[in-house]
Enzyme design. Sequence first.
Site, PDB file in Angstrom:
ATOM      1  N   SER A  11       0.783  -1.230   0.000  1.00  9.30           N
ATOM      2  CA  SER A  11       0.000   0.000   0.000  1.00  9.30           C
ATOM      3  C   SER A  11       0.815   1.280   0.000  1.00  9.30           C
ATOM      4  O   SER A  11       0.359   2.302  -0.481  1.00  9.30           O
ATOM      5  CB  SER A  11      -0.935   0.022   1.210  1.00  9.30           C
ATOM      6  OG  SER A  11      -1.846  -1.041   1.121  1.00  9.30           O
ATOM      7  N   SER A  12       2.005   1.253   0.562  1.00 12.99           N
ATOM      8  CA  SER A  12       2.749   2.505   0.661  1.00 12.99           C
ATOM      9  C   SER A  12       4.195   2.332   0.223  1.00 12.99           C
ATOM     10  O   SER A  12       4.739   1.226   0.226  1.00 12.99           O
ATOM     11  CB  SER A  12       2.695   3.051   2.091  1.00 12.99           C
ATOM     12  OG  SER A  12       3.306   2.158   2.985  1.00 12.99           O
TER      13      SER A  12
END
Length: 183
Positions: A11-12
Amino acid sequence: MSVIYGYARVSSVDQDLTIQEEALRSAGATLILKEKRSGTTIEGREELSRLLDFVRKGDTIIITRIDRLARSIGDLAAIVKRLEERGVSLKATEQPIDTSTPAGRAFLQMLGVFAEFETAIRKERQLEGIAKAKKEGVYKGRKASVDGGKINELVTAGKGATEIAKTLGIGRATVYRYLGEKG
């Protein structure tokens, strides 16, 4: 000739894809597409889109877990439908998912429901935590992006909202919002 493709996602940007990549290679993936994007939507996930456009009948896409592919039942169903229409199977290394079998498809659908439920619960807990922090005076929100002092100076100088917005490079609504909160 069928090809096994891997898809890895976190996600990041500060998260690492190494563990997923190793698992996908071990499972036979010859090419791994990877990206660092949120899984809550398929919008903007260019590598996933590229992979879905590229695969051909008889190919297989391998993921480590379904939450790497989609976090909503709607997105998951759309991806699986697209793969089925193209004759492409989907497998997971950490879950008994193999869309080339009836049991694998059923398990995929069940896990999809749980993945969406988990996302909704996480969001609900986050909102509860923010509400509690606000009540206790701990949460102040994000730092103001508008210099209130400059707005006040320009108002005192007799400038209107449109001129203030142009001068500071912000929207008129932002000026009105600031003045409304202040007054």
